[in-house]
Design a protein around this motif. Structure first.
Motif, PDB file in Angstrom:
ATOM      1  N   SER A   2     -12.625  -1.464 117.137  1.00 34.01           N
ATOM      2  CA  SER A   2     -13.191  -0.123 117.105  1.00 34.01           C
ATOM      3  C   SER A   2     -12.451   0.752 116.105  1.00 34.01           C
ATOM      4  N   ARG A   3     -13.153   1.735 115.617  1.00 30.47           N
ATOM      5  CA  ARG A   3     -12.552   2.638 114.650  1.00 30.47           C
ATOM      6  C   ARG A   3     -11.614   3.609 115.359  1.00 30.47           C
ATOM      7  N   PRO A   4     -10.533   4.040 114.701  1.00 29.60           N
ATOM      8  CA  PRO A   4      -9.616   4.993 115.320  1.00 29.60           C
ATOM      9  C   PRO A   4     -10.312   6.326 115.570  1.00 29.60           C
ATOM     10  N   ARG A   5      -9.918   6.967 116.654  1.00 30.66           N
ATOM     11  CA  ARG A   5     -10.511   8.235 117.061  1.00 30.66           C
ATOM     12  C   ARG A   5      -9.545   9.380 116.768  1.00 30.66           C
ATOM     13  N   ILE A   6     -10.007  10.357 116.012  1.00 28.84           N
ATOM     14  CA  ILE A   6      -9.196  11.520 115.652  1.00 28.84           C
ATOM     15  C   ILE A   6      -9.852  12.756 116.254  1.00 28.84           C
ATOM     16  N   VAL A   7      -9.101  13.507 117.023  1.00 34.75           N
ATOM     17  CA  VAL A   7      -9.608  14.746 117.625  1.00 34.75           C
ATOM     18  C   VAL A   7      -8.830  15.917 117.050  1.00 34.75           C
ATOM     19  N   ILE A   8      -9.560  16.908 116.555  1.00 38.64           N
ATOM     20  CA  ILE A   8      -8.973  18.137 116.026  1.00 38.64           C
ATOM     21  C   ILE A   8      -9.362  19.268 116.955  1.00 38.64           C
ATOM     22  N   VAL A   9      -8.378  19.995 117.459  1.00 44.13           N
ATOM     23  CA  VAL A   9      -8.632  21.114 118.357  1.00 44.13           C
ATOM     24  C   VAL A   9      -8.494  22.406 117.570  1.00 44.13           C
ATOM     25  N   GLY A  10      -9.614  23.095 117.362  1.00 48.43           N
ATOM     26  CA  GLY A  10      -9.595  24.363 116.649  1.00 48.43           C
ATOM     27  C   GLY A  10     -10.160  24.239 115.257  1.00 48.43           C
ATOM     28  N   ALA A  11     -10.995  25.219 114.862  1.00 51.59           N
ATOM     29  CA  ALA A  11     -11.610  25.199 113.532  1.00 51.59           C
ATOM     30  C   ALA A  11     -11.328  26.495 112.795  1.00 51.59           C
ATOM     31  N   GLY A  76     -16.746  23.628 122.662  1.00 50.28           N
ATOM     32  CA  GLY A  76     -16.000  23.774 123.902  1.00 50.28           C
ATOM     33  C   GLY A  76     -14.610  24.324 123.669  1.00 50.28           C
ATOM     34  N   GLU A  77     -13.968  24.733 124.748  1.00 50.35           N
ATOM     35  CA  GLU A  77     -12.598  25.227 124.721  1.00 50.35           C
ATOM     36  C   GLU A  77     -11.692  24.216 125.397  1.00 50.35           C
ATOM     37  N   ALA A  78     -10.643  23.821 124.711  1.00 52.10           N
ATOM     38  CA  ALA A  78      -9.687  22.885 125.294  1.00 52.10           C
ATOM     39  C   ALA A  78      -8.924  23.572 126.417  1.00 52.10           C
ATOM     40  N   GLY A  79      -8.922  22.951 127.587  1.00 45.34           N
ATOM     41  CA  GLY A  79      -8.221  23.521 128.721  1.00 45.34           C
ATOM     42  C   GLY A  79      -6.962  22.768 129.087  1.00 45.34           C
ATOM     43  N   HIS A  80      -6.946  21.450 128.821  1.00 49.74           N
ATOM     44  CA  HIS A  80      -5.790  20.630 129.191  1.00 49.74           C
ATOM     45  C   HIS A  80      -5.724  19.421 128.275  1.00 49.74           C
ATOM     46  N   VAL A  81      -4.527  19.120 127.826  1.00 45.79           N
ATOM     47  CA  VAL A  81      -4.285  17.929 127.014  1.00 45.79           C
ATOM     48  C   VAL A  81      -3.356  17.011 127.790  1.00 45.79           C
ATOM     49  N   ASP A  82      -3.821  15.804 128.081  1.00 40.49           N
ATOM     50  CA  ASP A  82      -3.006  14.801 128.755  1.00 40.49           C
ATOM     51  C   ASP A  82      -2.402  13.909 127.673  1.00 40.49           C
ATOM     52  N   VAL A 263      -1.325  44.921 116.270  1.00 40.48           N
ATOM     53  CA  VAL A 263       0.125  44.777 116.244  1.00 40.48           C
ATOM     54  C   VAL A 263       0.554  43.402 115.743  1.00 40.48           C
ATOM     55  N   GLY A 264      -0.241  42.418 115.948  1.00 34.68           N
ATOM     56  CA  GLY A 264       0.118  41.076 115.507  1.00 34.68           C
ATOM     57  C   GLY A 264      -0.589  40.046 116.359  1.00 34.68           C
ATOM     58  N   VAL A 265      -0.165  38.809 116.213  1.00 32.78           N
ATOM     59  CA  VAL A 265      -0.804  37.715 116.936  1.00 32.78           C
ATOM     60  C   VAL A 265       0.265  36.881 117.624  1.00 32.78           C
ATOM     61  N   ARG A 266      -0.179  36.124 118.602  1.00 26.52           N
ATOM     62  CA  ARG A 266       0.675  35.157 119.277  1.00 26.52           C
ATOM     63  C   ARG A 266      -0.074  33.831 119.312  1.00 26.52           C
ATOM     64  N   PRO A 267       0.641  32.704 119.353  1.00 27.45           N
ATOM     65  CA  PRO A 267      -0.033  31.403 119.353  1.00 27.45           C
ATOM     66  C   PRO A 267      -0.959  31.264 120.563  1.00 27.45           C
ATOM     67  N   ASP A 268      -2.002  30.489 120.388  1.00 29.59           N
ATOM     68  CA  ASP A 268      -2.912  30.215 121.491  1.00 29.59           C
ATOM     69  C   ASP A 268      -2.129  29.637 122.672  1.00 29.59           C
ATOM     70  N   PRO A 269      -2.409  30.091 123.901  1.00 31.41           N
ATOM     71  CA  PRO A 269      -1.668  29.595 125.076  1.00 31.41           C
ATOM     72  C   PRO A 269      -1.740  28.091 125.273  1.00 31.41           C
ATOM     73  N   LEU A 270      -2.699  27.411 124.656  1.00 31.08           N
ATOM     74  CA  LEU A 270      -2.808  25.965 124.812  1.00 31.08           C
ATOM     75  C   LEU A 270      -1.529  25.264 124.366  1.00 31.08           C
ATOM     76  N   ALA A 271      -0.905  25.756 123.300  1.00 30.13           N
ATOM     77  CA  ALA A 271       0.290  25.098 122.781  1.00 30.13           C
ATOM     78  C   ALA A 271       1.412  25.099 123.811  1.00 30.13           C
ATOM     79  N   GLU A 272       1.588  26.216 124.490  1.00 29.02           N
ATOM     80  CA  GLU A 272       2.670  26.329 125.463  1.00 29.02           C
ATOM     81  C   GLU A 272       2.441  25.461 126.688  1.00 29.02           C
ATOM     82  N   SER A 273       1.168  25.159 126.990  1.00 32.45           N
ATOM     83  CA  SER A 273       0.853  24.388 128.196  1.00 32.45           C
ATOM     84  C   SER A 273       1.187  22.911 128.061  1.00 32.45           C
ATOM     85  N   LEU A 274       1.552  22.461 126.872  1.00 30.85           N
ATOM     86  CA  LEU A 274       1.791  21.026 126.661  1.00 30.85           C
ATOM     87  C   LEU A 274       3.150  20.570 127.159  1.00 30.85           C
ATOM     88  N   GLY A 275       4.072  21.497 127.393  1.00 25.66           N
ATOM     89  CA  GLY A 275       5.394  21.112 127.855  1.00 25.66           C
ATOM     90  C   GLY A 275       6.258  20.477 126.784  1.00 25.66           C
TER      91      GLY A 275
END
Length: 488
Positions: A2-11, A76-82, A263-275
């Motif tokens: 099978s071909r490798p699967r690449i997932v990109i989160v965010g456009a 869709g919106e990514a909610g959890h990355v395992d 005032v500025g921006v902060r990273p998307d909370p998804l990044a912090e949820s990865l541990g």
């Protein structure tokens, strides 16, 4: 095999560039999937022109499916990355859930509005990170001028014609510059009574506007803004936001119906949820944009803390220019990781910045050469046309029409105040209500505000948790977001 699967989160800038690079590099030898809440890439630098009525909203959006060949788009919106199972769990626009398996994962979730613990700001301010916020601001500013034109109370008219922008960085400076020209055009058609004139305040705790850019760009922007009557207040910010206005840190209370938070921006909370190891909310990555200890995971753009190889110990700032170029390197490195090729390190060469100040005015320093006035304006617009991955002819046509025709001063009423809260992880999406029994067709129940806007009231489960249990605020920039007990 099978071909490798690449997932990109965010456009965003990073994710879009990475997807485009991978679609060309993979050449059908890998399955590339792009997960994003919307079906477009937003060219954020031109968003102030949407709010000012110069460009139509679709001009600054580029179709993902129409411009990314051999890339599968999943809405869709990514909610959890395992990370161990190598899966991304997401929620689609209609509330359904799904799972994407990957062999390579690229995190490019971007950023959201930066919040500060200032009383009342989360309830009474609006950010400027997505298309819904720009459309709302355009309607809101138009509404305030029209209501002021028909009002009888001088104090109320003055409050409606007062606009406060917090944050004199790139976005805030352009919002104030474009907004001031918009209100000047509006009052020519709808002059407020008793001689009230629009008043714009640009606030920042820094000692100058555009503090992160070259001093000459800052001085040019400051001169243009002050020359138009914008009150630039450095060393000053908001101490408290209320239903009637804002209390400044210098002790002055400003009556206003408009508080724009840049005032500025902060990273998307998804990044912090990865541990994973973080640096001020961003994922720590190697110079190759690979996450240490996770060779199958890459990150770029605002989600990643990328080492600055020219400034040891520092990380590249969260700018569109860095995100765009990191996306290209990340795409090339993901492709190389599948074939055993050598990974490149990200190194950035500063080509300069451009700041559109509205009309023919701009500040620019291409290749380090400082420019101002009409020449800088031409360079700025030329840069944006060259940088946009689509819609160039449409954007140029809108600029031409704006130069020869008056702007259309109308309210579309498509985006309500409560639907674009400041505290949101998805500024690109409008908060949508369900339609309970007894509601108005197509939305939640409505109620009137003294500010003049009929505001649809969101169901309890759709209201942000940050809103206090208090009375609804009166102006169109205020939200009646009152969570109920047990709100999930």
């Amino acid at each position: 095999m099978s071909r490798p699967r690449i997932v990109i989160v965010g456009a965003g800038f990073a994710g879009y560039r990475a997807a485009r690079t991978l679609s060309r590099a993979a050449r059908g030898r890998a399955d590339v999937t792009l997960l994003n809440p919307t079906d477009y890439f937003l060219y954020l630098p031109l968003l102030p022109q949407v709010a000012a009525g110069i460009l139509e909203a679709r001009r600054v959006t580029v179709s993902l499916s129409g411009t990314l060949r051999d890339v599968r788009l999943v809405l869709g919106e990514a909610g959890h990355v395992d990370l161990d199972a190598r899966t991304v769990h997401y929620t689609d626009p209609e509330g359904g859930t799904g799972t994407l398996a990957y062999d390579r994962l690229m995190l490019a979730a971007g950023s959201v509005n930066k919040l500060l613990p200032i009383p009342g700001v989360a309830e009474h301010a609006h950010g400027f990170r997505g298309l819904p916020e720009a459309l709302y601001l355009r309607d809101h500013v138009t509404r305030q001028i029209e209501l002021a034109a028909s009002g009888d109370d001088p104090a109320t008219c003055a409050a409606r014609c007062t606009f406060v922008v917090v944050g004199a960085g790139y976005t805030g400076t352009e919002v104030a510059a474009q907004g001031q020209l918009l209100t000047d055009a509006l009052v020519r058609k709808h002059p407020p009574r008793r001689g009230v004139r629009p008043r714009w305040l640009l606030l920042d705790l820094a000692g100058r506007v555009l503090p992160e850019l070259d001093r000459r760009l800052s001085d040019t922007a400051d001169r243009v803004l002050r020359g138009r009557g914008v009150e630039v207040r450095t060393g000053t910010s908001v101490k408290e936001a209320t239903r009637d206005g804002v209390l400044l840190t210098d002790g002055e209370f400003v009556d206003t119906r408009t508080l724009v938070w840049c005032v500025g921006v902060r990273p998307d909370p998804l990044a912090e949820s990865l541990g994973l190891p973080m640096e001020r909310g961003r994922l720590l990555v190697e110079p190759t944009l690979r996450v240490p200890g996770r060779p199958e995971v890459f990150a770029c753009g605002d989600a990643a803390a990328v080492p600055d190889l020219d400034e040891p110990g520092q990380y590249t700032p969260m700018t569109a220019q860095h995100a765009w170029r990191q996306g290209k390197v990340a795409g090339q490195n993901v492709a190389a990781s599948l074939t055993g090729g050598e990974l490149r390190s990200y190194r950035h060469k500063d080509l300069g910045f451009v700041v559109d100040l509205g009309g023919v005015q701009a500040a620019a320093n291409p290749l380090g050469v400082p420019l101002s006035g009409p020449l800088a304006g031409a360079v700025t617009r030329g840069y944006h046309l060259a940088a946009m991955p689509g819609n160039r002819v449409r954007v140029a046509a809108d600029w031409l029409l704006d130069a020869v025709l008056p702007r259309q001063a109308v309210q579309l009423g498509l985006v309500r105040s409560w639907s674009v809260p400041l505290d949101t992880a998805s500024p690109e999406l409008v908060r949508m209500p369900d339609a309970p029994a007894g509601s108005q067709p197509g939305g939640g129940p409505t109620e009137s505000q003294p500010g003049g806007e009929p505001v649809e009231k969101a169901p309890a489960r759709d209201r942000p948790r940050t809103a206090p249990a208090a009375h609804p605020a009166p102006g169109p920039v205020k939200r009646p977001d009152i969570p109920s007990e047990g709100d999930q």
